[in-house]
Design a protein around this motif. Structure first.
Motif, PDB file in Angstrom:
ATOM      1  N   ASN A  86       0.791  -1.233   0.000  1.00 55.50           N
ATOM      2  CA  ASN A  86       0.000   0.000   0.000  1.00 55.50           C
ATOM      3  C   ASN A  86       0.819   1.277   0.000  1.00 55.50           C
ATOM      4  N   ASP A  87       1.975   1.267   0.623  1.00 56.56           N
ATOM      5  CA  ASP A  87       2.786   2.483   0.644  1.00 56.56           C
ATOM      6  C   ASP A  87       3.949   2.433  -0.346  1.00 56.56           C
ATOM      7  N   GLU A  88       3.938   1.394  -1.184  1.00 55.04           N
ATOM      8  CA  GLU A  88       4.916   1.256  -2.270  1.00 55.04           C
ATOM      9  C   GLU A  88       6.363   1.349  -1.780  1.00 55.04           C
ATOM     10  N   ASP A  89       6.647   0.660  -0.667  1.00 54.41           N
ATOM     11  CA  ASP A  89       8.016   0.662  -0.170  1.00 54.41           C
ATOM     12  C   ASP A  89       8.714  -0.681  -0.399  1.00 54.41           C
ATOM     13  N   GLY A  90       8.044  -1.580  -1.138  1.00 58.23           N
ATOM     14  CA  GLY A  90       8.635  -2.863  -1.457  1.00 58.23           C
ATOM     15  C   GLY A  90       8.273  -3.975  -0.485  1.00 58.23           C
ATOM     16  N   TRP A  91       7.499  -3.669   0.539  1.00 56.44           N
ATOM     17  CA  TRP A  91       7.123  -4.658   1.552  1.00 56.44           C
ATOM     18  C   TRP A  91       5.610  -4.817   1.580  1.00 56.44           C
ATOM     19  N   ILE A  92       5.157  -6.058   1.715  1.00 55.45           N
ATOM     20  CA  ILE A  92       3.726  -6.358   1.698  1.00 55.45           C
ATOM     21  C   ILE A  92       3.276  -6.823   3.078  1.00 55.45           C
ATOM     22  N   ASP A  93       2.169  -6.285   3.528  1.00 54.64           N
ATOM     23  CA  ASP A  93       1.490  -6.685   4.763  1.00 54.64           C
ATOM     24  C   ASP A  93       2.449  -6.832   5.945  1.00 54.64           C
ATOM     25  N   CYS A  94       2.483  -7.974   6.584  1.00 57.20           N
ATOM     26  CA  CYS A  94       3.267  -8.137   7.814  1.00 57.20           C
ATOM     27  C   CYS A  94       4.777  -8.060   7.597  1.00 57.20           C
ATOM     28  N   GLN A  95       5.237  -8.107   6.353  1.00 56.77           N
ATOM     29  CA  GLN A  95       6.659  -7.903   6.076  1.00 56.77           C
ATOM     30  C   GLN A  95       7.008  -6.427   6.216  1.00 56.77           C
ATOM     31  N   ASP A  96       6.016  -5.571   6.097  1.00 58.27           N
ATOM     32  CA  ASP A  96       6.197  -4.125   6.184  1.00 58.27           C
ATOM     33  C   ASP A  96       6.304  -3.718   7.648  1.00 58.27           C
ATOM     34  N   GLN A  97       7.329  -2.982   8.006  1.00 64.70           N
ATOM     35  CA  GLN A  97       7.528  -2.528   9.382  1.00 64.70           C
ATOM     36  C   GLN A  97       6.371  -1.687   9.901  1.00 64.70           C
ATOM     37  N   ASP A  98       5.626  -1.072   8.989  1.00 66.31           N
ATOM     38  CA  ASP A  98       4.477  -0.266   9.397  1.00 66.31           C
ATOM     39  C   ASP A  98       3.370  -1.112  10.012  1.00 66.31           C
ATOM     40  N   CYS A  99       3.381  -2.408   9.762  1.00 66.53           N
ATOM     41  CA  CYS A  99       2.312  -3.295  10.226  1.00 66.53           C
ATOM     42  C   CYS A  99       2.633  -4.037  11.512  1.00 66.53           C
ATOM     43  N   ILE A 100       3.823  -3.855  12.072  1.00 65.60           N
ATOM     44  CA  ILE A 100       4.196  -4.624  13.261  1.00 65.60           C
ATOM     45  C   ILE A 100       3.417  -4.227  14.509  1.00 65.60           C
ATOM     46  N   ILE A 101       2.612  -3.194  14.423  1.00 68.13           N
ATOM     47  CA  ILE A 101       1.814  -2.785  15.574  1.00 68.13           C
ATOM     48  C   ILE A 101       0.598  -3.684  15.766  1.00 68.13           C
ATOM     49  N   TYR A 102       0.262  -4.498  14.764  1.00 67.00           N
ATOM     50  CA  TYR A 102      -0.932  -5.336  14.842  1.00 67.00           C
ATOM     51  C   TYR A 102      -0.611  -6.749  15.302  1.00 67.00           C
ATOM     52  N   VAL A 103      -1.531  -7.324  16.078  1.00 63.42           N
ATOM     53  CA  VAL A 103      -1.374  -8.669  16.614  1.00 63.42           C
ATOM     54  C   VAL A 103      -1.110  -9.676  15.511  1.00 63.42           C
ATOM     55  N   VAL A 104      -1.790  -9.552  14.406  1.00 63.74           N
ATOM     56  CA  VAL A 104      -1.645 -10.522  13.307  1.00 63.74           C
ATOM     57  C   VAL A 104      -0.229 -10.556  12.747  1.00 63.74           C
ATOM     58  N   CYS A 105       0.561  -9.524  13.008  1.00 67.41           N
ATOM     59  CA  CYS A 105       1.905  -9.432  12.444  1.00 67.41           C
ATOM     60  C   CYS A 105       3.013  -9.662  13.465  1.00 67.41           C
ATOM     61  N   VAL A 106       2.683  -9.997  14.691  1.00 68.75           N
ATOM     62  CA  VAL A 106       3.693 -10.181  15.719  1.00 68.75           C
ATOM     63  C   VAL A 106       3.717 -11.655  16.119  1.00 68.75           C
TER      64      VAL A 106
END
Length: 109
Positions: A86-106
């Motif tokens: 979504n932010d076009e930084d090369g990382w998708i979903d839980c691979q993206d550091q922006d998503c580590i705040i969510y339970v599904v990604c930890v």
């Protein structure tokens, strides 16, 4: 005289500064750790069911650090599970550091 009375009643009813019926949701990373009952439902931060998606509210998980350059479009639980960069930084979903705040990604310890 009748016109003045109606105007006075309208003016008095507009004095209340609290917006009736509007309550911000307690469903953001910031709101779930600010010590305020943002949605005025009687539950504060991690005690509010709306905050259960955030890893900070689960003691059994490592505490994530909020990335400093997080973008708005990649901040939601939905965008962290949609299979897109979504932010076009090369990382998708839980691979993206922006998503580590969510339970599904930890991952649990």
């Amino acid at each position: 005289m009748k016109g003045r009375l109606i105007f006075g009643l309208v003016a008095i009813s507009c004095v209340n500064t609290k917006t009736v019926g509007f309550q911000p949701a307690e469903n953001s990373y910031d709101y779930c750790q600010d010590g305020i009952d943002n949605d005025e439902n009687g539950w504060i931060d991690c005690d509010d069911q709306d905050c259960s998606v955030f890893a900070i509210c689960h003691k059994e998980l490592p505490v994530p650090i909020m990335p400093p350059d997080q973008t708005e479009e990649n901040k939601t639980l939905d965008t962290c599970q949609d299979g897109k960069d979504n932010d076009e930084d090369g990382w998708i979903d839980c691979q993206d550091q922006d998503c580590i705040i969510y339970v599904v990604c930890v991952q649990p310890n």
